[in-house]
Design an enzyme around this catalytic site. Structure first.
Site, PDB file in Angstrom:
ATOM      1  N   HIS A 166     -25.200 -20.441 -20.271  1.00  0.00           N
ATOM      2  CA  HIS A 166     -24.710 -19.063 -20.086  1.00  0.00           C
ATOM      3  C   HIS A 166     -25.663 -18.175 -19.313  1.00  0.00           C
ATOM      4  O   HIS A 166     -25.309 -17.054 -18.975  1.00  0.00           O
ATOM      5  CB  HIS A 166     -24.432 -18.432 -21.453  1.00  0.00           C
ATOM      6  CG  HIS A 166     -23.237 -19.019 -22.126  1.00  0.00           C
ATOM      7  ND1 HIS A 166     -22.002 -18.406 -22.125  1.00  0.00           N
ATOM      8  CD2 HIS A 166     -23.057 -20.183 -22.795  1.00  0.00           C
ATOM      9  CE1 HIS A 166     -21.132 -19.156 -22.778  1.00  0.00           C
ATOM     10  NE2 HIS A 166     -21.748 -20.246 -23.200  1.00  0.00           N
ATOM     11  N   ASP A 373     -28.926 -11.622 -14.601  1.00  0.00           N
ATOM     12  CA  ASP A 373     -27.958 -11.777 -15.679  1.00  0.00           C
ATOM     13  C   ASP A 373     -27.113 -13.001 -15.374  1.00  0.00           C
ATOM     14  O   ASP A 373     -26.607 -13.136 -14.254  1.00  0.00           O
ATOM     15  CB  ASP A 373     -27.070 -10.516 -15.752  1.00  0.00           C
ATOM     16  CG  ASP A 373     -26.597 -10.238 -17.165  1.00  0.00           C
ATOM     17  OD1 ASP A 373     -26.542 -11.184 -17.960  1.00  0.00           O
ATOM     18  OD2 ASP A 373     -26.290  -9.069 -17.459  1.00  0.00           O
ATOM     19  N   ALA A 379     -19.302  -5.957 -17.271  1.00  0.00           N
ATOM     20  CA  ALA A 379     -18.812  -5.476 -15.974  1.00  0.00           C
ATOM     21  C   ALA A 379     -17.329  -5.839 -15.833  1.00  0.00           C
ATOM     22  O   ALA A 379     -16.503  -5.027 -15.374  1.00  0.00           O
ATOM     23  CB  ALA A 379     -19.622  -6.110 -14.852  1.00  0.00           C
ATOM     24  N   LYS A 380     -16.989  -7.062 -16.251  1.00  0.00           N
ATOM     25  CA  LYS A 380     -15.590  -7.499 -16.142  1.00  0.00           C
ATOM     26  C   LYS A 380     -14.710  -6.722 -17.109  1.00  0.00           C
ATOM     27  O   LYS A 380     -13.577  -6.359 -16.785  1.00  0.00           O
ATOM     28  CB  LYS A 380     -15.497  -9.002 -16.445  1.00  0.00           C
ATOM     29  CG  LYS A 380     -16.203  -9.866 -15.408  1.00  0.00           C
ATOM     30  CD  LYS A 380     -15.976 -11.345 -15.665  1.00  0.00           C
ATOM     31  CE  LYS A 380     -16.465 -12.162 -14.486  1.00  0.00           C
ATOM     32  NZ  LYS A 380     -16.239 -13.605 -14.654  1.00  0.00           N
TER      33      LYS A 380
HETATM   34  O1  LIG Z   1     -27.677 -14.356 -29.569  1.00  0.00           O
HETATM   35  P1  LIG Z   1     -28.605 -13.291 -29.082  1.00  0.00           P
HETATM   36  O2  LIG Z   1     -30.023 -13.720 -29.019  1.00  0.00           O
HETATM   37  O3  LIG Z   1     -28.416 -12.023 -29.885  1.00  0.00           O
HETATM   38  O4  LIG Z   1     -28.208 -12.883 -27.598  1.00  0.00           O
HETATM   39  C1  LIG Z   1     -26.893 -12.570 -27.207  1.00  0.00           C
HETATM   40  C2  LIG Z   1     -26.377 -13.546 -26.158  1.00  0.00           C
HETATM   41  O5  LIG Z   1     -27.056 -13.277 -24.942  1.00  0.00           O
HETATM   42  C3  LIG Z   1     -26.866 -14.165 -23.864  1.00  0.00           C
HETATM   43  O6  LIG Z   1     -25.591 -13.972 -23.247  1.00  0.00           O
HETATM   44  C4  LIG Z   1     -25.250 -14.654 -22.057  1.00  0.00           C
HETATM   45  O7  LIG Z   1     -23.939 -15.090 -22.102  1.00  0.00           O
HETATM   46  C5  LIG Z   1     -22.949 -14.283 -21.489  1.00  0.00           C
HETATM   47  C6  LIG Z   1     -21.643 -15.050 -21.505  1.00  0.00           C
HETATM   48  O8  LIG Z   1     -21.736 -16.224 -20.787  1.00  0.00           O
HETATM   49  C7  LIG Z   1     -23.341 -13.896 -20.074  1.00  0.00           C
HETATM   50  O9  LIG Z   1     -22.372 -13.013 -19.543  1.00  0.00           O
HETATM   51  C8  LIG Z   1     -24.698 -13.211 -20.087  1.00  0.00           C
HETATM   52  O10 LIG Z   1     -25.099 -12.931 -18.763  1.00  0.00           O
HETATM   53  C9  LIG Z   1     -25.716 -14.072 -20.766  1.00  0.00           C
HETATM   54  O11 LIG Z   1     -26.943 -13.345 -20.896  1.00  0.00           O
HETATM   55  C10 LIG Z   1     -27.088 -15.575 -24.320  1.00  0.00           C
HETATM   56  O12 LIG Z   1     -26.857 -16.476 -23.277  1.00  0.00           O
HETATM   57  C11 LIG Z   1     -26.266 -15.934 -25.533  1.00  0.00           C
HETATM   58  O13 LIG Z   1     -26.575 -17.241 -25.968  1.00  0.00           O
HETATM   59  C12 LIG Z   1     -26.629 -14.969 -26.624  1.00  0.00           C
HETATM   60  O14 LIG Z   1     -25.862 -15.224 -27.777  1.00  0.00           O
HETATM   61  O1  LIG Z   2     -21.705  -2.577 -28.744  1.00  0.00           O
HETATM   62  C1  LIG Z   2     -21.310  -3.604 -28.207  1.00  0.00           C
HETATM   63  C2  LIG Z   2     -21.948  -4.170 -27.110  1.00  0.00           C
HETATM   64  C3  LIG Z   2     -21.475  -5.324 -26.550  1.00  0.00           C
HETATM   65  N1  LIG Z   2     -20.400  -5.923 -27.075  1.00  0.00           N
HETATM   66  C4  LIG Z   2     -19.898  -7.174 -26.436  1.00  0.00           C
HETATM   67  O2  LIG Z   2     -21.000  -8.026 -26.136  1.00  0.00           O
HETATM   68  C5  LIG Z   2     -20.743  -8.752 -24.945  1.00  0.00           C
HETATM   69  C6  LIG Z   2     -21.940  -8.668 -24.028  1.00  0.00           C
HETATM   70  O3  LIG Z   2     -21.872  -9.700 -23.082  1.00  0.00           O
HETATM   71  P1  LIG Z   2     -22.562  -9.683 -21.674  1.00  0.00           P
HETATM   72  O4  LIG Z   2     -22.140 -10.911 -20.989  1.00  0.00           O
HETATM   73  O5  LIG Z   2     -22.268  -8.442 -20.947  1.00  0.00           O
HETATM   74  O6  LIG Z   2     -24.145  -9.712 -21.942  1.00  0.00           O
HETATM   75  P2  LIG Z   2     -25.080 -10.455 -23.005  1.00  0.00           P
HETATM   76  O7  LIG Z   2     -25.324  -9.458 -24.083  1.00  0.00           O
HETATM   77  O8  LIG Z   2     -24.378 -11.652 -23.487  1.00  0.00           O
HETATM   78  O9  LIG Z   2     -26.320 -10.765 -22.261  1.00  0.00           O
HETATM   79  C7  LIG Z   2     -19.500  -8.181 -24.319  1.00  0.00           C
HETATM   80  O10 LIG Z   2     -18.435  -9.077 -24.475  1.00  0.00           O
HETATM   81  C8  LIG Z   2     -19.244  -6.895 -25.087  1.00  0.00           C
HETATM   82  O11 LIG Z   2     -17.887  -6.612 -25.256  1.00  0.00           O
HETATM   83  C9  LIG Z   2     -19.761  -5.373 -28.160  1.00  0.00           C
HETATM   84  O12 LIG Z   2     -18.757  -5.922 -28.614  1.00  0.00           O
HETATM   85  N2  LIG Z   2     -20.220  -4.205 -28.693  1.00  0.00           N
END
Ligand SMILES: O=P(O)(O)OC[C@H]1O[C@H](O[C@H]2O[C@H](CO)[C@@H](O)[C@H](O)[C@H]2O)[C@H](O)[C@@H](O)[C@@H]1O
Ligand SMILES: O=c1ccn([C@@H]2O[C@H](COP(=O)(O)OP(=O)(O)O)[C@@H](O)[C@H]2O)c(=O)[nH]1
Length: 752
Positions: A166, A373, A379-380
Site C-alpha cells: 500500500h 504517499d 483525495a479520491k
Molecule cells: O495502521 P496505521 O499504522 O495506523 O496506519 C494507517 C495506514 O497507513 C498506511 O496507508 C496506506 O494505504 C492506503 C491505501 O492503500 C494508501 O492510500 C496510503 O497512501 C498508504 O499510506 C498503511 O499503508 C496502512 O497499512 C496503515 O494501516
Molecule cells: O478522521 C478520519 C480520517 C480518515 N479517515 C479515513 O482514513 C483513510 C485514509 O486513507 P489515505 O489513503 O488517505 O491515507 P493513509 O492514512 O492510509 O496513509 C480514508 O479512507 C479516510 O476516509 C476516516 O475515516 N476518518
C-alpha cells in the site's frame, strides 16, 4: 470463488477498553477503510491485530475478543506491548515506513527490531495456519508483513497467495540502505502475485529484485529459479457510491449547513490527513502562512481547516511532528487572527464518517500535498463527494493518486510558490471548469472503484496461480524422478550428456571461479566408472580448461559448444572444418562495448568470441547486450557466424557449430536404452532439440524450453544424479532406499 483470507497488520475493527469494558470501533487508515469496505461482501475472514495490548495472562479477555471479532469476520493476532514497541513502532514505523517513503535519514536500522519483526511475521503465519482451509485464497497486505508470503509458501506450497503493497516502493538506491533488503524481497517472492499502486513502484521493486537477488524479469514476471512471480499495478479505488450517496443524506446535509454557517462567506481550504510526516503538513502550513503575507487580500477571506488524525503516537518522529504543527498553527493564528477570524482551524482527532463527508462537501478547496504517499484515498474521496461538480482538488505529484487524478491542480509540495499559485488558481477557478475537471475524475473513480480493484487483483491472482500450476506439470516431481531413476537402473547402455556451468556447478561472478568442487567430481567419477555408462560433459568453455578439470576422467568432452570433441581416451578433434578469420572483424566491436560497460570482459576461444556481462550493473549490461546483439547482426551478415545469447554472455561462433550437432556424434552411434541430457541455458536448447523423443531431456530452471522436463534449480542436479548411482548400486529391482537420503532428495526437488 473460494474463501478469501485477508491478512494485514491492523484489522478493520479495533478493540479498546473503556471503563473496563471492551469496545469495537472502525480503524483509521486507507488499508482499513478501503479493504474494509468490501470484505464482508465476500466469504472471507480477516486475520490481524485488533489494535490493543493484551497481556499474556489475560486469557479470558482474549477469548472474549475472539468471539466479538468472529461476528465481524475477523480473527485476532494478539501482540504484546514488547512486540508493539519493537515490531510496530520499531521496525515497521521507524525503519520500513520512513525508508520506503524516501525519508531514509529518519530510518533506524536496529537488529533487535528486525528480529522481532521476523518473529511477529512468524506469529502471523501461525495465526493463518490456525484458520486456513485448503482452498483459501490468501491475500497479505502491506509492509508490516513482507516476510509472510514466503513463510506461508513454505507451509502451504500449493496455496494461492497474493500480496498488496500500500505504500511506495522506492528506487534501489534508497532501498539498498536496508541491511535486510534481500530477506525482505525473498519474503515477498513467496507470493504468486505482488501488487502495487503505480507502475513506478513496480519498476523500482523489480529493479531491487534484480540488483539484490539477481533474478531477471520479463513483462513483470520474476523468475526466481524455483518459481515465477507476477508483479503488476492495481491503483486502489474507493467505495465511490458510499461517498457520493452520503453527500446528499440528511445527517450530512445538516452537518454541511452547520459548517457553512460557521465559516459564513469565507472560503474553506481543507487539509485532512493522518498526522504523519509523509503528508507534508508543516510545508503546507508554511505555504498558507506565505500566502497570507504575500497576498494580504486573502486575510479574513479564507480559512484553513486542518484536521490531523492521531497516528503512531508513541513513535518519536510523530511526537516531534505534532509539536511542530502545534507551533506553526499557534504562530499563524497569533500573527493574522482577528476577533472574528481564525486563519487555521485545527482539529486533532478522528472524524466519524458523516462529519468527514460533510467536511469534504463543504470545502471549496482540498489541499492534499503529501511529500510521499502510496496512494492517498482521501483525495479520491473528496472528488467522489462533489456530486454537484464544484470543488477544487490540489494534489501533490508525489501521491500515487496523482497518476489517475490528472485533472486536479497538480503541484510539487516542495515548491512553495507553486503551492501558493495553485491555491490562488483554485480559489478563482470558475465553477464550469471545476465541474469539467471533477466530472472527468469522477467517471474514472466510479469505474475503477474498490469492487473493481478487488476483482481485478483476485482475477490476476488466480490467473498467476493457474500459470504456475500449468508450468509445474513439466517439473521433475518425485514421481517423475522415480521413473527416471528406475529407467536408468534398468538400462544397460546409457548416455549421459551433462552441461557444465549452471548445471553441474552454480554460476560464479568470475567464470574461472566456477571450478568443479568435490561433490561434482565425485558424482562424475562414479557415473563414468559405472559399466554401461557413456558420460559426456558439454560446455562452451575452451579445451584446455575442460582438459585440466576432466582430462583424467573416463568421459567424453565437448568444448566450445561443439567446436571440439574428445572421445573417452581419445584426442581432441574438430568434427567440422571451421575458420577463425572473422574474429578480427568482430573483436574491435567487442572491445568498444567492453570499454563502455564497466565489469564486462571478452573471452577468446579457438573458434569463438564471448562477451561476458555478469559482473556489470544488471540493467546497463542487459541494455548493452541488446545493442551489441543488434550491431553484431549487421556485422556478421556476410560472415558464416552466428550470435548466440547464453546466461549473461553473448557468444559469436561458427554457424554450423552447436551442442546438439556435437552431441549427435554420440547419440547416433549406438542404440542407447537410456539417454539423459541436462542443461540450463539457451545454448542447451540445441542439445534438447537433437534428442530422440524418449530421452530424458531436462532444463534446469523454470523458463520455457524444448526439454521434456524442468528441474527447479541447479542445486537439484547432483542429488538427481546421485540418486541414479545409488539405485543402480542397489540393483535394478530397486531395493528400499535409506530413509534419510530419500527424504532430503525429495525435499530438494519439491517446487516452491
Ligand atoms: O495502521 P496505521 O499504522 O495506523 O496506519 C494507517 C495506514 O497507513 C498506511 O496507508 C496506506 O494505504 C492506503 C491505501 O492503500 C494508501 O492510500 C496510503 O497512501 C498508504 O499510506 C498503511 O499503508 C496502512 O497499512 C496503515 O494501516
Ligand atoms: O478522521 C478520519 C480520517 C480518515 N479517515 C479515513 O482514513 C483513510 C485514509 O486513507 P489515505 O489513503 O488517505 O491515507 P493513509 O492514512 O492510509 O496513509 C480514508 O479512507 C479516510 O476516509 C476516516 O475515516 N476518518
Amino acid at each position: 470463488m473460494n474463501r478469501l483470507l485477508i491478512v494485514s497488520n491492523r484489522l478493520p475493527i479495533s478493540i479498546s477498553r473503556k471503563n473496563g469494558d471492551l469496545r469495537l470501533q472502525r480503524s483509521v487508515g486507507g488499508l482499513a477503510t478501503g479493504v474494509g469496505s468490501f470484505y464482508k461482501s465476500y466469504e472471507s475472514l480477516w486475520v490481524g491485530w485488533p489494535g490493543m495490548n493484551v497481556q499474556r495472562k489475560q486469557e479470558e479477555e482474549k477469548d472474549r475478543i475472539v468471539d466479538m471479532l468472529k461476528k465481524e469476520q475477523c480473527h485476532p493476532v494478539f501482540l504484546s506491548p514488547y512486540d508493539i514497541k519493537h515490531y510496530y513502532d520499531g521496525f515497521c514505523n521507524n525503519t520500513l515506513w520512513p525508508l520506503l517513503h524516501y525519508f531514509n535519514l529518519f530510518a533506524d536500522y536496529d537488529p533487535k527490531t528486525w528480529q522481532v519483526y521476523q518473529r511477529v511475521n512468524e506469529r502471523f503465519c501461525d495465526a493463518v495456519m490456525e484458520v486456513a482451509r485448503p482452498d483459501d485464497v490468501i491475500w497479505v497486505h502491506d509492509y508490516h508483513l513482507m516476510l509472510l508470503p514466503q513463510m506461508l509458501r513454505e507451509r502451504l506450497p500449493d496455496a494461492e497467495i497474493g500480496y498488496f503493497h500500500h505504500i511506495p516502493f522506492p528506487s534501489f538506491e534508497v532501498f539498498r540502505n536496508l541491511p535486510w533488503g534481500k530477506e525482505i524481497l525473498s519474503g515477498l517472492l513467496g507470493a504468486d502475485l505482488i501488487g502495487f499502486h503505480t507502475y513506478g513502484y513496480v519498476r523500482h521493486f523489480l529493479s531491487s529484485v534484480r540488483r539484490l537477488l539477481g533474478y531477471e524479469h520479463t513483462f513483470g514476471e520474476v523468475r526466481t529459479g524455483t518459481r515465477m512471480v507476477r508483479t503488476d499495478l492495481f491503483p486502489m479505488g474507493i467505495d465511490y457510491h458510499r461517498f457520493a450517496d452520503s453527500a446528499g443524506s440528511t445527517p450530512v446535509q445538516k452537518e454541511i449547513t452547520r459548517i457553512r454557517h460557521k465559516y459564513g462567506k469565507r472560503k474553506i481550504i481543507l487539509s485532512f490527513d493522518r498526522l504523519d510526516y509523509t503528508k507534508g503538513i508543516p510545508l503546507r502550513l508554511e505555504a498558507f502562512d506565505a500566502l497570507l503575507t504575500k497576498k494580504p487580500e486573502y486575510q479574513g477571506k479564507v480559512s484553513l481547516v486542518l484536521v490531523a488524525v492521531p497516528s503512531r503516537t508513541s513513535v518519536s518522529s510523530y511526537q516531534m511532528l505534532k509539536k511542530r504543527i502545534d507551533e506553526l498553527v499557534g504562530r499563524i493564528n497569533g500573527q493574522y487572527g482577528t476577533t472574528d477570524w481564525i486563519p487555521v482551524r485545527y482539529f486533532y482527532n478522528f472524524l466519524p464518517f458523516e462529519t468527514l463527508v460533510a467536511f469534504y462537501s463543504a470545502a471549496d478547496v482540498a489541499l492534499v500535498t503529501p511529500l510521499r504517499d502510496g496512494m492517498n484515498l482521501m483525495a479520491k474521496e473528496y472528488v467522489a463527494t462533489r456530486t454537484d461538480g464544484t470543488g477544487v482538488l490540489i494534489l501533490s505529484e508525489m501521491a500515487g493518486a496523482a497518476e489517475e487524478l490528472a485533472e486536479a491542480v497538480i503541484v510539487n509540495p516542495n515548491d512553495q510558490d507553486a503551492v501558493i499559485e495553485a491555491i490562488e488558481a483554485a480559489l478563482a477557478m470558475p465553477e464550469k471548469e471545476q465541474a469539467e475537471r471533477n466530472r472527468a475524475m469522477q467517471k474514472r473513480l466510479m469505474r475503477y472503484d474498490i469492487e473493481h480493484w478487488v476483482g481485478d487483483f483476485l482475477n490476476r491472482l488466480s490467473d498467476a496461480r493457474a500459470v504456475r500450476v500449468e508450468r509445474s506439470e513439466q517439473i521433475v516431481t518425485p514421481a517423475i524422478r522415480e521413473e527416471l531413476v528406475t529407467d536408468y537402473a534398468a538400462g544397460k547402455d546409457r548416455l549421459l550428456l551433462l552441461d557444465y556451468d549452471g548445471t553441474l556447478v552454480p554460476f560464479a561472478a568470475k567464470p574461472e571461479k566456477a571450478v568443479p568442487g568435490d561433490a561434482t567430481r565425485e558424482v562424475l567419477e562414479a557415473l563414468s566408472r559405472t559399466p554401461g555408462n557413456e558420460v559426456v560433459v558439454i560446455s562452451g568453455r575452451d579445451r584446455s580448461t575442460l582438459d585440466a578439470w576432466f582430462g583424467a576422467m573416463d568421459l567424453g568432452i565437448i568444448a566450445e559448444h561443439g567446436v571440439w570433441i574428445k572421445e573417452r581416451s581419445g584426442e581432441w578433434r574438430m568434427p567440422e572444418a571451421l575458420s577463425d578469420e572473422w574474429k578480427g572483424e568482430i573483436y574491435p566491436l567487442l572491445e568498444l562495448y567492453t570499454d563502455r560497460t564497466p565489469g564486462a570482459f571478452i573471452e577468446e576461444k579457438d573458434y569463438s568470441l564471448v562477451w561476458h556481462y555478469r559482473r556489470t550493473e544488471p540493467l546497463l549490461g542487459a541494455q548493452r547486450a541488446k545493442d551489441l546483439k543488434d550491431d553484431l547482426l549487421h556485422l556478421t551478415s556476410n560472415l558464416n557466424v552466428g550470435v548466440m545469447e547464453g546466461n549473461k554472455v553473448i557468444e559469436i561462433k561458427n554457424n554450423v557449430v552447436n551442442k546438439g550437432r556435437a552431441a549427435l556424434n554420440w547419440v547416433s552411434r549406438h542404440a542407447w536404452d537410456f539417454i539423459l541430457a541436462i542443461g540450463d541455458d539457451r545454448t542447451d536448447e540445441d542439445l534438447f532439440e537433437a534428442m530422440p523423443p524418449e530421452a530424458y531431456s531436462i532444463k534446469v530452471g523454470l523458463s520455457p524450453s524444448r526439454a521434456r522436463f524442468n528441474l527447479v534449480a541447479q542445486r537439484d542436479v547432483l542429488p538427481l544424479l546421485r540418486r541414479c548411482i545409488e539405485r543402480d548400486k542397489d540393483g535394478a529391482a530397486g531395493k528400499k532406499e535409506k530413509p534419510g537420503r530419500e527424504k532430503s532428495l525429495i525435499e530438494s526437488a519439491a517446487p516452491g
